[in-house]
Design an enzyme around this catalytic site. Structure first.
Site, PDB file in Angstrom:
ATOM      1  CD  GLU A 182      -3.193  -1.256   0.212  1.00  0.00           C
ATOM      2  OE1 GLU A 182      -3.054   0.011  -0.011  1.00  0.00           O
ATOM      3  OE2 GLU A 182      -3.656  -1.755   0.029  1.00  0.00           O
ATOM      4  NE  ARG A 186      -4.575   2.683  -0.539  1.00  0.00           N
ATOM      5  CZ  ARG A 186      -4.784   2.491   0.210  1.00  0.00           C
ATOM      6  NH1 ARG A 186      -5.713   3.630  -0.185  1.00  0.00           N
ATOM      7  NH2 ARG A 186      -5.884   1.037   0.005  1.00  0.00           N
ATOM      8  CG  ASP A 317      -5.707  -6.831  -7.518  1.00  0.00           C
ATOM      9  OD1 ASP A 317      -4.626  -7.136  -6.689  1.00  0.00           O
ATOM     10  OD2 ASP A 317      -6.857  -6.103  -6.865  1.00  0.00           O
ATOM     11  CD  GLU A 485     -11.342  -1.979  -8.181  1.00  0.00           C
ATOM     12  OE1 GLU A 485      -9.803  -1.386  -7.145  1.00  0.00           O
ATOM     13  OE2 GLU A 485     -12.502  -1.592  -7.736  1.00  0.00           O
ATOM     14  CB  THR A 572      -2.340  -0.982  -9.170  1.00  0.00           C
ATOM     15  OG1 THR A 572      -3.796  -1.811  -9.232  1.00  0.00           O
ATOM     16  CG2 THR A 572      -2.465  -1.186  -7.486  1.00  0.00           C
TER      17      THR A 572
END
Length: 580
Positions: A182, A186, A317, A485, A572
């Site tokens: 994360e 981010r 994913d 998404e 992503t």
């Protein structure tokens, strides 16, 4: 033990940046197109503050003897991803502009509440108007939103937030460690994209500051990182890779570390993630479903035999998402070829085993819809597909579309459109205008042209709940948590095809989200998308609401040269990295 032999590029860069900031000199930087900047030379407005602990000087207990360098040599001329819109082919009328401004209004409303109630905190709680810190207390929403602020032309807010960001001390947190995945997507992704757009050198210096901390996670006996970066363990050389970690976690740092290596010239960042690439390539045929990797992996023993669940949804994913994107970011050079090979093989299995058509009441003339399910492999029975869809899996439409364009695979373009439209349809199917987090559909085969509606079969398989649309067996997790998404894939499908109808689908999706999630202060995750009328708010607004969801809505109503997919690769978390 010996300290790792490091390139001098990163320390040199930091010195140069510091000198320019101290003396207010103009600094010529690589960056976005001239349309984003008034001059190729910028006088920096931001002043870099280093964190309290210098991770670049920390001891490496398992040093690298020889670094794998970034792929060099001539770039491949990659095929165009975007549709040839031409000068007048795109509808950019008053309706489109009104929609774009409506999205911007939702962003500003969310951002102003964050500024008022949660400044420098990770997240705003949009019902109680307070804050929370699930990501180390390092202003996740602020870092995540920087590039969206820039794209929307909110420059004064951008510079105010960016200055606060480059002052963050990444050595201080109330936690003992941080979530490596994360923080990479981010925070590091947010800093790199903000630099690529603005050209502000302090943002790159801060990315190096953070990148050196994240790099310490690779200091394990086999140079595979764990799920958590625990500071004391890193300082004392006792880190180990995980034995049952999400497959997407260590494998989804490649874009960020590659871009950092490209911008600094320091090969250590690329070397770190290239070891993960080598592991994936070496084990792709070793799993219980050869060609794919299980959703959880033993990175410590570097084995992929311990998992029997295969998905492109939660836990796995972005492992798959990053395969074609790494090929593009590396410019298709020789060193990028393994990513193409892994993508082609993995998508072969995804297409054969995971994709399915839902059994629905639809006209034969309507576009076909596809969803991605989950395969479980049992020794006795072999692979078994469950028709369970996830909002997280909706990214796959965009992935197939990008792969289809870059690698010239026509079938992938058709699959990508089917997946994107499937998720768009799922939004419209529910009374809130929003799809659930996890749901089950009655499934037909992925290539079964005959999939006629059968009421008896639907009821026999558990359907018939009056709260659910026809074809749905359940909404196992009925929440909507402001995820991006579905609009991500609709946006990419629009940029690839130029089909204006997709903007109408996007607008319907946006209106459903606005209607269902609005609070007094901003927008909130909701508990149940199947309800009629007022929804129950969960008092949560993750940073991806500003970084991804509203960004994709804004971009689909913007001219196609705004963050062109032929100029940028989006990570992503929807952070655009300039193609090298």
């Amino acid at each position: 033990m010996a300290v790792i032999r490091r390139s001098r590029a990163a320390p040199l860069l930091a010195l140069v940046v510091t000198l320019f900031l101290l003396f207010g000199l103009e600094y010529s930087v690589p960056g976005p197109p001239s349309s984003y900047r008034s001059s190729p030379k910028l006088k920096p407005r931001l002043h870099f503050t280093p964190s309290g602990f210098n991770w670049s000087a920390a001891e490496q207990y398992y040093p690298v003897e020889s670094l794998t360098p970034l792929p060099k040599g001539r770039r491949t001329q990659l095929p165009k991803v975007q549709h040839d819109f031409g000068k007048h082919a795109q509808r950019n009328d008053a309706v489109t502009e009104k929609r774009r401004l409506a999205v911007m209004d939702a962003f500003v409303r969310s951002w102003e509440s964050y500024k008022q109630f949660a400044w420098l905190q990770d997240e705003l709680t949009p019902v109680s108007a307070e804050s929370k810190n699930p990501f180390g207390g390092w202003a996740a929403t602020m870092v995540d939103a920087l590039d969206t602020l820039w794209m929307m032309g909110l420059k004064e807010d951008f510079f105010k937030a960016a200055q606060a960001v480059v002052d963050i001390d990444f050595s201080k947190t109330e936690e003992t460690g941080i979530n490596l995945f994360e923080t990479t997507i981010r925070h590091l992704g947010g800093l790199l994209s903000a630099y690529d757009l603005s050209g502000e050198p302090a943002l790159l210096a801060k990315a190096v500051d953070l990148g050196d901390m994240l790099y310490m996670a690779f200091d394990t006996p086999n140079r595979m990182p764990g799920f958590w970066l625990t500071f004391e363990n890193a300082k004392n050389g006792i880190q180990k890779a995980g034995t049952y970690d999400p497959s997407a976690a260590p494998t989804s740092m490649s874009l960020e570390f590659t871009r950092l290596a490209q911008l600094t010239g320091d090969d250590k960042y690329y070397d770190a993630i290239d070891r993960i690439r080598a592991f994936l390539e070496r084990t792709q045929e070793d799993s219980l479903l050869p060609g794919m990797w299980p959703s959880q992996i033993n990175f410590r023993s570097q084995s992929v035999r311990n998992g029997n669940t295969f998905t492109i949804g939660a836990l796995a994913d972005s492992l798959y998402e990053y395969l074609p994107k790494m090929f593009v970011l590396l410019g298709g050079r020789a060193g990028a070829k393994p990513y193409e090979k892994m993508y082609r093989r993995a998508m072969e299995i995804v297409s054969e085993r995971l994709l399915f058509k839902p059994m629905l009441k639809r006209k034969p003339t309507e576009p076909p819809l596809l969803f991605a399910g989950t395969v479980y492999v049992h020794d006795e029975a072999g692979p078994h597909l469950i028709g369970e869809g996830q909002h997280l899996s909706c990214f796959a439409g965009g992935m197939f579309l990008l792969g289809g364009k870059v690698f010239g695979i026509q079938e992938h373009l058709e699959i990508g459109e089917g997946l994107a439209r499937g998720c768009g349809w799922a939004y419209a199917a529910f009374p809130t205008g929003v799809m659930p987090e996890i749901f089950n559909l009655v499934q037909c085969g992925p290539h079964d042209d005959e999939c006629e509606w059968n009421e008896t079969r639907w009821r026999d398989e558990g359907g018939g709940d009056s709260r659910l649309p026809s074809g749905f067996i359940n909404a196992r997790d009925p929440r909507y948590i402001l995820r991006p998404e579905a609009i991500e894939s609709i946006f990419i499908l629009y940029r690839v095809t130029g089909n204006e109808e997709l903007r109408d689908i996007a607008w319907d999706m946006f209106q459903g989200i606005m209607k269902s999630t609005k609070t007094e202060h901003a927008y909130s995750a909701i508990a149940d998308v199947t309800v009629e009328g007022e929804t129950r708010k969960d008092d949560s607004m993750e940073s991806f609401w500003l970084a991804e969801t509203l960004k994709y809505f804004y971009l689909i109503f913007s001219p196609p040269d705004v963050i062109s997919l032929d100029d940028y690769v989006l990570n992503t978390e929807a952070h655009p990295f300039k193609r090298a």
